[in-house]
Every structure is written in structure tokens, then in C-alpha cells.
Motif scaffolding. Structure first.
Motif, PDB file in Angstrom:
ATOM      1  N   ALA A 188       0.821  -1.208   0.000  1.00  0.00           N
ATOM      2  CA  ALA A 188       0.000   0.000   0.000  1.00  0.00           C
ATOM      3  C   ALA A 188       0.851   1.253   0.000  1.00  0.00           C
ATOM      4  O   ALA A 188       2.003   1.248   0.444  1.00  0.00           O
ATOM      5  N   THR A 189       0.236   2.335  -0.496  1.00  0.00           N
ATOM      6  CA  THR A 189       0.881   3.647  -0.478  1.00  0.00           C
ATOM      7  C   THR A 189      -0.015   4.645   0.243  1.00  0.00           C
ATOM      8  O   THR A 189      -1.238   4.491   0.295  1.00  0.00           O
ATOM      9  N   SER A 190       0.608   5.674   0.796  1.00  0.00           N
ATOM     10  CA  SER A 190      -0.114   6.788   1.407  1.00  0.00           C
ATOM     11  C   SER A 190       0.885   7.917   1.606  1.00  0.00           C
ATOM     12  O   SER A 190       2.100   7.691   1.588  1.00  0.00           O
ATOM     13  N   SER A 191       0.384   9.126   1.805  1.00  0.00           N
ATOM     14  CA  SER A 191       1.269  10.252   2.119  1.00  0.00           C
ATOM     15  C   SER A 191       1.391  10.464   3.616  1.00  0.00           C
ATOM     16  O   SER A 191       2.112  11.355   4.065  1.00  0.00           O
ATOM     17  N   SER A 192       0.693   9.643   4.410  1.00  0.00           N
ATOM     18  CA  SER A 192       0.671   9.785   5.866  1.00  0.00           C
ATOM     19  C   SER A 192       1.330   8.576   6.524  1.00  0.00           C
ATOM     20  O   SER A 192       0.874   7.437   6.354  1.00  0.00           O
ATOM     21  N   ASP A 193       2.368   8.809   7.289  1.00  0.00           N
ATOM     22  CA  ASP A 193       3.012   7.705   8.010  1.00  0.00           C
ATOM     23  C   ASP A 193       2.057   7.092   9.027  1.00  0.00           C
ATOM     24  O   ASP A 193       2.093   5.879   9.274  1.00  0.00           O
ATOM     25  N   GLU A 194       1.202   7.919   9.613  1.00  0.00           N
ATOM     26  CA  GLU A 194       0.228   7.402  10.575  1.00  0.00           C
ATOM     27  C   GLU A 194      -0.729   6.421   9.902  1.00  0.00           C
ATOM     28  O   GLU A 194      -1.006   5.336  10.420  1.00  0.00           O
ATOM     29  N   LYS A 195      -1.222   6.795   8.726  1.00  0.00           N
ATOM     30  CA  LYS A 195      -2.118   5.906   8.001  1.00  0.00           C
ATOM     31  C   LYS A 195      -1.394   4.652   7.527  1.00  0.00           C
ATOM     32  O   LYS A 195      -1.975   3.558   7.522  1.00  0.00           O
ATOM     33  N   GLY A 206       3.824  -4.531   3.084  1.00  0.00           N
ATOM     34  CA  GLY A 206       4.808  -3.487   2.813  1.00  0.00           C
ATOM     35  C   GLY A 206       4.100  -2.197   2.456  1.00  0.00           C
ATOM     36  O   GLY A 206       3.040  -2.212   1.820  1.00  0.00           O
ATOM     37  N   VAL A 207       4.655  -1.065   2.877  1.00  0.00           N
ATOM     38  CA  VAL A 207       4.031   0.228   2.619  1.00  0.00           C
ATOM     39  C   VAL A 207       5.087   1.234   2.168  1.00  0.00           C
ATOM     40  O   VAL A 207       6.275   1.099   2.496  1.00  0.00           O
ATOM     41  N   VAL A 208       4.635   2.242   1.409  1.00  0.00           N
ATOM     42  CA  VAL A 208       5.525   3.288   0.926  1.00  0.00           C
ATOM     43  C   VAL A 208       4.824   4.641   1.061  1.00  0.00           C
ATOM     44  O   VAL A 208       3.662   4.779   0.671  1.00  0.00           O
ATOM     45  N   ASN A 209       5.534   5.624   1.622  1.00  0.00           N
ATOM     46  CA  ASN A 209       5.045   6.992   1.653  1.00  0.00           C
ATOM     47  C   ASN A 209       5.396   7.633   0.313  1.00  0.00           C
ATOM     48  O   ASN A 209       6.563   7.864   0.015  1.00  0.00           O
ATOM     49  N   GLU A 211       4.999  10.569  -0.847  1.00  0.00           N
ATOM     50  CA  GLU A 211       5.578  11.919  -0.827  1.00  0.00           C
ATOM     51  C   GLU A 211       7.083  11.847  -0.546  1.00  0.00           C
ATOM     52  O   GLU A 211       7.867  12.584  -1.141  1.00  0.00           O
ATOM     53  N   LYS A 212       7.467  10.931   0.322  1.00  0.00           N
ATOM     54  CA  LYS A 212       8.886  10.758   0.631  1.00  0.00           C
ATOM     55  C   LYS A 212       9.605   9.961  -0.465  1.00  0.00           C
ATOM     56  O   LYS A 212      10.811  10.117  -0.652  1.00  0.00           O
ATOM     57  N   THR A 213       8.861   9.111  -1.142  1.00  0.00           N
ATOM     58  CA  THR A 213       9.432   8.287  -2.224  1.00  0.00           C
ATOM     59  C   THR A 213       8.578   8.462  -3.474  1.00  0.00           C
ATOM     60  O   THR A 213       7.705   7.640  -3.772  1.00  0.00           O
ATOM     61  N   PRO A 214       8.798   9.554  -4.243  1.00  0.00           N
ATOM     62  CA  PRO A 214       7.972   9.807  -5.430  1.00  0.00           C
ATOM     63  C   PRO A 214       8.058   8.690  -6.466  1.00  0.00           C
ATOM     64  O   PRO A 214       7.083   8.418  -7.167  1.00  0.00           O
ATOM     65  N   ASP A 215       9.199   8.029  -6.560  1.00  0.00           N
ATOM     66  CA  ASP A 215       9.373   6.921  -7.496  1.00  0.00           C
ATOM     67  C   ASP A 215       9.022   5.620  -6.781  1.00  0.00           C
ATOM     68  O   ASP A 215       9.853   4.722  -6.618  1.00  0.00           O
ATOM     69  N   TRP A 216       7.750   5.511  -6.372  1.00  0.00           N
ATOM     70  CA  TRP A 216       7.355   4.405  -5.497  1.00  0.00           C
ATOM     71  C   TRP A 216       7.074   3.098  -6.252  1.00  0.00           C
ATOM     72  O   TRP A 216       7.055   2.031  -5.651  1.00  0.00           O
ATOM     73  N   GLY A 217       6.855   3.161  -7.556  1.00  0.00           N
ATOM     74  CA  GLY A 217       6.568   1.947  -8.319  1.00  0.00           C
ATOM     75  C   GLY A 217       7.671   0.905  -8.220  1.00  0.00           C
ATOM     76  O   GLY A 217       7.420  -0.249  -7.829  1.00  0.00           O
ATOM     77  N   PRO A 218       8.925   1.275  -8.547  1.00  0.00           N
ATOM     78  CA  PRO A 218      10.018   0.310  -8.407  1.00  0.00           C
ATOM     79  C   PRO A 218      10.225  -0.148  -6.964  1.00  0.00           C
ATOM     80  O   PRO A 218      10.647  -1.286  -6.726  1.00  0.00           O
ATOM     81  N   GLU A 219       9.916   0.738  -6.015  1.00  0.00           N
ATOM     82  CA  GLU A 219      10.076   0.361  -4.596  1.00  0.00           C
ATOM     83  C   GLU A 219       9.091  -0.743  -4.222  1.00  0.00           C
ATOM     84  O   GLU A 219       9.448  -1.686  -3.511  1.00  0.00           O
ATOM     85  N   ILE A 220       7.851  -0.631  -4.699  1.00  0.00           N
ATOM     86  CA  ILE A 220       6.866  -1.687  -4.450  1.00  0.00           C
ATOM     87  C   ILE A 220       7.316  -2.988  -5.111  1.00  0.00           C
ATOM     88  O   ILE A 220       7.253  -4.076  -4.517  1.00  0.00           O
ATOM     89  N   ALA A 221       7.789  -2.890  -6.361  1.00  0.00           N
ATOM     90  CA  ALA A 221       8.251  -4.090  -7.065  1.00  0.00           C
ATOM     91  C   ALA A 221       9.393  -4.760  -6.316  1.00  0.00           C
ATOM     92  O   ALA A 221       9.468  -5.993  -6.232  1.00  0.00           O
ATOM     93  N   LYS A 222      10.273  -3.949  -5.745  1.00  0.00           N
ATOM     94  CA  LYS A 222      11.411  -4.481  -4.990  1.00  0.00           C
ATOM     95  C   LYS A 222      10.925  -5.291  -3.785  1.00  0.00           C
ATOM     96  O   LYS A 222      11.512  -6.311  -3.412  1.00  0.00           O
ATOM     97  N   MET A 223       9.815  -4.842  -3.174  1.00  0.00           N
ATOM     98  CA  MET A 223       9.270  -5.540  -2.010  1.00  0.00           C
ATOM     99  C   MET A 223       8.742  -6.925  -2.358  1.00  0.00           C
ATOM    100  O   MET A 223       8.587  -7.774  -1.484  1.00  0.00           O
ATOM    101  N   THR A 224       8.455  -7.153  -3.634  1.00  0.00           N
ATOM    102  CA  THR A 224       7.982  -8.468  -4.074  1.00  0.00           C
ATOM    103  C   THR A 224       9.117  -9.333  -4.615  1.00  0.00           C
ATOM    104  O   THR A 224       8.870 -10.324  -5.295  1.00  0.00           O
ATOM    105  N   GLY A 225      10.339  -8.936  -4.332  1.00  0.00           N
ATOM    106  CA  GLY A 225      11.489  -9.667  -4.849  1.00  0.00           C
ATOM    107  C   GLY A 225      11.819  -9.286  -6.276  1.00  0.00           C
ATOM    108  O   GLY A 225      12.517 -10.039  -6.971  1.00  0.00           O
ATOM    109  N   GLY A 226      11.316  -8.143  -6.727  1.00  0.00           N
ATOM    110  CA  GLY A 226      11.581  -7.676  -8.077  1.00  0.00           C
ATOM    111  C   GLY A 226      10.570  -8.134  -9.109  1.00  0.00           C
ATOM    112  O   GLY A 226      10.593  -7.689 -10.256  1.00  0.00           O
ATOM    113  N   ARG A 227       9.673  -9.027  -8.729  1.00  0.00           N
ATOM    114  CA  ARG A 227       8.691  -9.576  -9.676  1.00  0.00           C
ATOM    115  C   ARG A 227       7.600  -8.571 -10.002  1.00  0.00           C
ATOM    116  O   ARG A 227       7.169  -8.469 -11.149  1.00  0.00           O
TER     117      ARG A 227
END
Length: 335
Positions: A188-195, A206-209, A211-227
Motif C-alpha cells: 500500500a501507499t499513502s502520504s501519511s506515516d500514521e495511516k 509493505g508500505v511506501v510513503n 511523498e517521501k518516495t515519489p518513485d514508489w513503483g520500483p520500490e513496491i516491485a522491490k518488495m515483491t522480490g523484483g517480480r
């Protein structure tokens, strides 16, 4: 009876609580429902704010739940006392979608459920999940069924799949709950660390903020082992789609649901083609899908997340709260 009407050109200051005539007894093929609950969606806000112009005097709200007070001749599906929930497309019973606009959608093309009583054709309602409050049941009509169709009907979700949800609105929270109940892993993604913390408490792997990580797509993919994830519940639209494509696996499924970041924009078609991905546009679902979802909710024990509940007389305040973006899950209306 009490109802809320919206005057042209729209705007939260154009919502007025009024008294209107009781609709009377149901005719052949109709049911009379005492409405008890509703919930807010982005579509409802679009109508109320005037961004999606509606007829002058329109009664807003697509979601409605309550109990059947009377049935007309020929009605066998419902009995007085049944707890029911409205349908987004009252004329779409089953099969392929027969409509590509909101001309039959309550609260938009026709009057909605910001009122105490309605007489409507039988296709306007299904049974509600057993044991749910009216406010809980009302969350199914738009947000719940959208998430269900995206993952279960169109996406053929199965145990072991990876799912990405964007933000913490009603569709995204429902998608998280449905995916987890069916044995999938959710990111999941959100701009709120609390949420984001609350999403992790609900089982997000796994979650990604964003706003802190604008390029969040590759970060999510990385969390799945790159798949990459198998499914993306894409509620953002043009400004988030490029990142969602990067987060999704080769051959993955993206459900294009929302326009939170705009109605049109550039789509990185080359990237999607190279990854053999399927982009499926959808708006809610049929009555048959809703009946299936109701059974699914009863079996899995899922209950919707309701952030706050407002009385019907404070509908404008409820929309203002939705506009603030501070809610987590659904905003309910008590009628």
C-alpha cells in the motif's frame, strides 16, 4: 419525510434539508424501503460540489441501506422486514455492462438516497449482509462492490497473489480486506506515516510513503522480490498510473477505477505493452456481482472500516470532512 436536495450550480452550501411528500405504497414490481444509512464516495462529492453537474433539486447519494416496509405485486425476492442495500446500476442485473454513463445511477442521473423513504423497482436493492448495521451495509453499493469486482470478478484473485492498493479511501481499504481474506499479500501507499501504520496493522506486507518516495513503483516491485504485484487497484488516475505500471508484474492486471488526480492524462503505453499488462477500466458492478459479494462478506467475516458517522442533517459537513482527505476508510451517514 426528510430529504436533502442539491440546488444548481452545486456546492456544499447548496445542500438543503427539506420536507417532502411520502412516496406512498409500492406498485407492481416495486418495494418501499425505510432508509437508515448511507456512505460517501468520491462520485457523490463530485455531484455535491458541482464538478459533476446534476439536475437542479437532485437528491444526492448513491449508497442507501435500510429495511423493506412493503412490497408490490409480483415481488418474491423481498419480504417486509428484510434488510437491504442499494445497487449503483439498478438496470444492470447480470452479464456484460449495458450502460456507459451515470444516467440511471442514484444521486446523479436519478434521485439518490439522502432521504428517509424510497419506493423503487426491485433491481434497486439486494439483501444486505446478515448482522451488519445499516451504515456498514451502505458501504457496499459503490466502494465495496468496486473493490470486489476489480479483484475477484475481473482480476480472478487467488491465494498467494500480490495486490497493490493506493491510499486509504473506501475502495482501497475494502480491497485490502478482501485480498487478505482470500489469502493474498497486500502492499500500500499513502502520504501519511500514521495511516501507513494503520495499514500495516490491518495486514499490509509493505508500505511506501509516496511523498517521501515519489518513485514508489520500483520500490513496491522491490518488495515483491523484483517480480512486481499481480494486481493494482488504481484509484489515482493519470498522475499515478505510470508508477503503478512499474509496480505491476509482467502480465499483471491493473484495475483503472479512480480519477483522483484528473480525468485524462498521458499513459506510458510503451511500458505497458512491453510488460504485457492488462488495464481494465470499470465502474462498480452488476446486481449479481453484489449478491455474490454479500455472500462473500458473510463467509469471510469482513466488516467495513467506518471512520466517522454524520446525521443526514449534517451532510454538508460530512462532505467537507471527505474533502479534507483526513478520513481512513468510509464516511457514513445516519438517516
Amino acid at each position: 419525510m426528510k430529504a436533502v436536495r442539491l440546488a444548481k450550480p452545486g456546492g456544499l452550501d447548496k445542500l438543503s434539508l427539506i420536507d417532502m411528500d411520502d412516496p406512498g405504497d409500492p406498485g407492481p414490481g416495486e418495494i418501499r424501503v425505510r432508509l437508515r444509512g448511507s456512505s460517501l464516495n468520491y462520485h457523490d462529492y463530485g455531484v455535491a460540489s458541482g464538478r459533476m453537474p446534476a439536475e437542479d433539486g437532485r437528491i444526492p447519494l448513491a449508497d442507501g441501506a435500510g429495511e423493506v416496509e412493503a412490497v408490490g405485486e409480483g415481488i418474491t425476492r423481498f419480504l417486509p422486514g428484510d434488510r437491504v442495500v442499494s445497487t449503483f446500476f439498478p438496470l444492470w442485473s447480470d452479464g456484460e455492462p449495458p450502460i456507459a454513463d451515470f444516467s440511471t445511477t442514484p444521486g446523479d442521473g436519478v434521485d439518490g438516497y439522502a432521504r428517509e423513504v424510497v419506493v423503487a423497482p426491485k433491481g434497486a436493492f439486494t439483501k444486505a449482509p446478515a448482522g451488519w448495521s445499516h451504515e456498514e451495509a451502505a458501504t457496499i453499493t459503490t466502494a465495496g462492490l468496486t473493490a470486489w469486482r476489480a479483484l475477484v470478478v475481473d482480476g480472478a484473485l487467488k491465494a498467494g497473489d500480490d495486490v497493490l492498493v493506493l491510499g486509504t479511501g473506501g475502495v482501497s481499504i475494502y480491497a485490502l480486506q478482501i485480498a487478505r481474506a482470500m489469502g493474498a499479500r497486500v502492499f500500500a501507499t499513502s502520504s501519511s506515516d500514521e495511516k501507513l501504520g494503520r495499514l500495516e496493522e490491518m495486514g499490509a506486507a509493505g508500505v511506501v510513503n509516496y511523498e517521501k518516495t515519489p518513485d514508489w513503483g520500483p520500490e513496491i516491485a522491490k518488495m515483491t522480490g523484483g517480480r512486481g504485484v499481480d494486481h493494482v487497484v488504481e484509484v489515482g488516475g493519470p498522475a499515478t498510473l505510470a508508477q503503478s505500471i512499474q509496480a505491476c508484474r509482467i502480465g499483471g492486471h491493473l484495475s483503472l477505477i479512480g480519477v483522483l488526480t484528473g480525468r485524462s492524462g498521458e499513459i506510458p503505453t510503451a511500458a505497458m505493452m512491453a510488460r504485457h499488462q492488462r488495464l481494465q477500466g470499470l465502474i462498480v458492478g452488476s446486481q449479481a456481482m453484489q449478491r455474490d459479494m454479500v455472500r462473500g462478506m458473510e463467509v469471510t467475516g469482513i466488516r467495513p472500516v467506518i471512520d466517522r458517522t454524520f446525521p443526514l442533517a449534517e451532510l454538508a459537513d460530512a462532505f467537507a470532512y471527505e474533502e479534507s482527505g483526513s478520513h481512513f476508510g468510509k464516511i457514513a451517514i445516519r438517516i
